[in-house]
Design a protein around this motif. Structure first.
Motif, PDB file in Angstrom:
ATOM      1  N   GLY A 227      39.564  40.648  28.499  1.00  0.00           N
ATOM      2  CA  GLY A 227      38.209  40.568  27.981  1.00  0.00           C
ATOM      3  C   GLY A 227      37.174  40.577  29.093  1.00  0.00           C
ATOM      4  N   SER A 228      36.245  39.621  29.035  1.00  0.00           N
ATOM      5  CA  SER A 228      35.138  39.571  29.993  1.00  0.00           C
ATOM      6  C   SER A 228      35.577  39.170  31.396  1.00  0.00           C
ATOM      7  CB  SER A 228      34.060  38.601  29.498  1.00  0.00           C
ATOM      8  OG  SER A 228      34.578  37.287  29.396  1.00  0.00           O
ATOM      9  N   TRP A 229      36.835  38.744  31.540  1.00  0.00           N
ATOM     10  CA  TRP A 229      37.341  38.347  32.856  1.00  0.00           C
ATOM     11  C   TRP A 229      37.821  39.546  33.668  1.00  0.00           C
ATOM     12  CZ3 TRP A 229      37.207  33.491  34.966  1.00  0.00           C
ATOM     13  CH2 TRP A 229      36.897  32.428  34.102  1.00  0.00           C
ATOM     14  N   VAL A 230      37.698  40.754  33.135  1.00  0.00           N
ATOM     15  CA  VAL A 230      38.264  41.912  33.821  1.00  0.00           C
ATOM     16  C   VAL A 230      37.681  42.077  35.219  1.00  0.00           C
ATOM     17  CG1 VAL A 230      36.617  43.548  32.796  1.00  0.00           C
ATOM     18  CG2 VAL A 230      38.845  44.352  33.608  1.00  0.00           C
ATOM     19  N   GLU A 231      36.390  41.867  35.398  1.00  0.00           N
ATOM     20  CA  GLU A 231      35.801  42.013  36.728  1.00  0.00           C
ATOM     21  C   GLU A 231      36.259  40.907  37.667  1.00  0.00           C
ATOM     22  OE1 GLU A 231      34.347  44.603  37.888  1.00  0.00           O
ATOM     23  OE2 GLU A 231      34.448  45.566  35.926  1.00  0.00           O
ATOM     24  N   GLU A 232      36.433  39.705  37.130  1.00  0.00           N
ATOM     25  CA  GLU A 232      36.950  38.589  37.941  1.00  0.00           C
ATOM     26  C   GLU A 232      38.332  38.931  38.472  1.00  0.00           C
ATOM     27  OE1 GLU A 232      37.045  34.472  39.396  1.00  0.00           O
ATOM     28  OE2 GLU A 232      35.411  35.652  38.550  1.00  0.00           O
ATOM     29  N   ASN A 233      39.187  39.476  37.593  1.00  0.00           N
ATOM     30  CA  ASN A 233      40.522  39.860  38.017  1.00  0.00           C
ATOM     31  C   ASN A 233      40.472  40.968  39.064  1.00  0.00           C
ATOM     32  OD1 ASN A 233      42.130  38.129  36.382  1.00  0.00           O
ATOM     33  ND2 ASN A 233      41.717  39.412  34.613  1.00  0.00           N
ATOM     34  N   ARG A 234      39.556  41.922  38.866  1.00  0.00           N
ATOM     35  CA  ARG A 234      39.490  43.065  39.779  1.00  0.00           C
ATOM     36  C   ARG A 234      39.041  42.634  41.180  1.00  0.00           C
ATOM     37  NH1 ARG A 234      36.810  46.346  36.695  1.00  0.00           N
ATOM     38  NH2 ARG A 234      38.616  47.464  35.938  1.00  0.00           N
ATOM     39  N   ASP A 235      38.131  41.661  41.231  1.00  0.00           N
ATOM     40  CA  ASP A 235      37.601  41.221  42.517  1.00  0.00           C
ATOM     41  C   ASP A 235      38.458  40.151  43.177  1.00  0.00           C
ATOM     42  OD1 ASP A 235      35.489  42.960  42.191  1.00  0.00           O
ATOM     43  OD2 ASP A 235      34.170  41.454  41.310  1.00  0.00           O
ATOM     44  N   ASP A 236      39.271  39.475  42.400  1.00  0.00           N
ATOM     45  CA  ASP A 236      40.129  38.425  42.955  1.00  0.00           C
ATOM     46  C   ASP A 236      41.583  38.914  42.947  1.00  0.00           C
ATOM     47  OD1 ASP A 236      40.916  36.035  44.038  1.00  0.00           O
ATOM     48  OD2 ASP A 236      40.434  34.818  42.298  1.00  0.00           O
ATOM     49  N   TYR A 237      42.531  38.007  42.736  1.00  0.00           N
ATOM     50  CA  TYR A 237      43.945  38.366  42.796  1.00  0.00           C
ATOM     51  C   TYR A 237      44.606  38.274  41.429  1.00  0.00           C
ATOM     52  CZ  TYR A 237      44.373  38.603  47.868  1.00  0.00           C
ATOM     53  OH  TYR A 237      44.264  38.987  49.179  1.00  0.00           O
ATOM     54  N   ASN A 264      43.986  43.743  44.456  1.00  0.00           N
ATOM     55  CA  ASN A 264      44.519  42.565  45.145  1.00  0.00           C
ATOM     56  C   ASN A 264      45.611  41.890  44.321  1.00  0.00           C
ATOM     57  OD1 ASN A 264      42.555  42.842  47.254  1.00  0.00           O
ATOM     58  ND2 ASN A 264      41.041  41.950  45.863  1.00  0.00           N
ATOM     59  N   PHE A 265      46.772  41.742  44.947  1.00  0.00           N
ATOM     60  CA  PHE A 265      47.914  41.138  44.264  1.00  0.00           C
ATOM     61  C   PHE A 265      48.604  40.149  45.194  1.00  0.00           C
ATOM     62  CE2 PHE A 265      47.212  45.195  42.293  1.00  0.00           C
ATOM     63  CZ  PHE A 265      47.464  44.998  40.951  1.00  0.00           C
ATOM     64  N   LEU A 266      49.136  39.102  44.618  1.00  0.00           N
ATOM     65  CA  LEU A 266      50.055  38.218  45.335  1.00  0.00           C
ATOM     66  C   LEU A 266      51.368  38.253  44.569  1.00  0.00           C
ATOM     67  CD1 LEU A 266      49.388  34.703  46.856  1.00  0.00           C
ATOM     68  CD2 LEU A 266      51.509  35.210  45.643  1.00  0.00           C
ATOM     69  N   ILE A 267      52.413  38.722  45.228  1.00  0.00           N
ATOM     70  CA  ILE A 267      53.752  38.792  44.637  1.00  0.00           C
ATOM     71  C   ILE A 267      54.664  37.852  45.407  1.00  0.00           C
ATOM     72  CG2 ILE A 267      55.748  40.268  44.171  1.00  0.00           C
ATOM     73  CD1 ILE A 267      53.866  42.638  43.941  1.00  0.00           C
ATOM     74  N   ASN A 268      55.399  37.016  44.685  1.00  0.00           N
ATOM     75  CA  ASN A 268      56.351  36.125  45.340  1.00  0.00           C
ATOM     76  C   ASN A 268      57.511  35.832  44.391  1.00  0.00           C
ATOM     77  OD1 ASN A 268      57.132  34.652  47.649  1.00  0.00           O
ATOM     78  ND2 ASN A 268      56.489  32.733  46.718  1.00  0.00           N
ATOM     79  N   HIS A 269      58.618  35.392  44.971  1.00  0.00           N
ATOM     80  CA  HIS A 269      59.788  35.053  44.156  1.00  0.00           C
ATOM     81  C   HIS A 269      59.556  33.758  43.391  1.00  0.00           C
ATOM     82  CE1 HIS A 269      60.465  32.870  47.970  1.00  0.00           C
ATOM     83  NE2 HIS A 269      60.962  31.949  47.179  1.00  0.00           N
TER      84      HIS A 269
END
Length: 292
Positions: A227-237, A264-269
């Motif tokens: 929803g409206s958080w799409v830009e937050e996700n795009r600018d953050d992780y 921006n992504f953080l991937i971890n086990h």
């Protein structure tokens, strides 16, 4: 500047915790009769090999109030501000959060100069990790502990979790599906879709057939929920965790990049405490959404 502390169930990389000065209390587990956690560690690759190749089934425990108090006291000694924000593993999955609260209250009664705030993330794995990440950003931007805790409490249900597992028998052990469903589902390659609900419990919300379909379904869910958080996700992780299945985690990342343009992504086990219940092959996706 206040101190942020969390549980090992965040599954944040050790390098992240060190870089951002985040404390971490280990939650122990038992594998093949040996307790791992605070004083003994097991390489995560070896942990999953035990489960995959040797059929070892680990069990987990929670941090009890005495352990919590002892470890919090150690952090207080190294925290000149005497302000600690503890971000806890979901109370819907463990008693650890309530035990931390008990220990914090006892410490504050003994030490009037100390202030400890405990916030229930209602999350797990890198969903809890994303909760910590938001707190780190606010702290580093100069927000007070109270401002940070209040924002997290107000937005806790915007931290969205969705995941799939590769082996239904681990869900059967945890009481999430019946034995019959586990057997039949395995035979016809049924893969479940689960999320963490508003009370912090793991809930089965769908099933699909085939591994690739189950992975793309996670990304579909993200599209439905942002929803409206799409830009937050795009600018953050966006955070992705995996049960020794890095290629599948990267496949999900690539789908998200292609569909939504995120960078921006953080991937971890997934660490042993969560992995004990989800098993090898789990893929979990975490992001900010309108609702869980």
């Amino acid at each position: 500047m206040f101190k942020i502390i969390t549980d090992s169930t965040t599954d944040l990389p050790e390098a992240y915790l060190k870089e951002h000065n985040v404390g971490c209390l280990p939650i122990s587990y038992i594998l093949d009769g040996i307790t791992y956690g605070r004083d003994r560690q097991l390489d995560w690759k070896r942990f999953y090999a035990f489960m995959r190749e040797e059929g070892k089934m680990p069990t987990t425990s929670q941090i009890n109030p005495a352990e919590a108090k002892e470890q919090l006291e150690a952090y207080i000694r190294d925290c000149p501000e005497r302000e600690i924000l503890y971000l806890a593993f979901s109370s819907g999955l463990s008693g650890t959060c309530n035990n931390i609260r008990m220990a914090a209250q006892e410490l504050m009664e003994e030490r009037p100069d100390v202030k400890i705030m405990v916030v229930d993330s209602l999350g797990a794995s890198l969903g809890e990790g994303l909760f910590v990440h938001k707190a780190v950003r606010m702290r580093d931007a100069g927000k007070s502990m109270e401002e940070t805790a209040n924002w997290l409490t107000d937005h806790v249900l915007n931290f969205t979790h969705v995941f799939t597992v590769d082996d239904l028998f681990h869900l059967y052990r945890g009481g999430r599906v019946s034995k019959t469903a586990a057997v039949l589902g395995t035979m016809i390659s049924i893969k479940p879709k689960l999320h963490v609900d508003d009370e912090g419990h793991l809930i089965l919300i769908g099933k699909v057939r085939g591994r690739k379909k189950s992975l793309s379904t996670l990304v579909d869910y993200m599209g439905e929920k942002m929803g409206s958080w799409v830009e937050e996700n795009r600018d953050d992780y966006v955070f992705i965790s995996h049960g020794d299945a890095l290629e599948d985690a990267e496949y999900v990342r690539d789908l998200i990049q292609e569909r939504f343009g995120f960078r921006n992504f953080l991937i971890n086990h997934i660490g042993p405490t969560i992995g004990a219940h989800s098993g090898p092959g789990t893929i979990a996706l975490f992001f900010m959404g309108e609702s869980r």
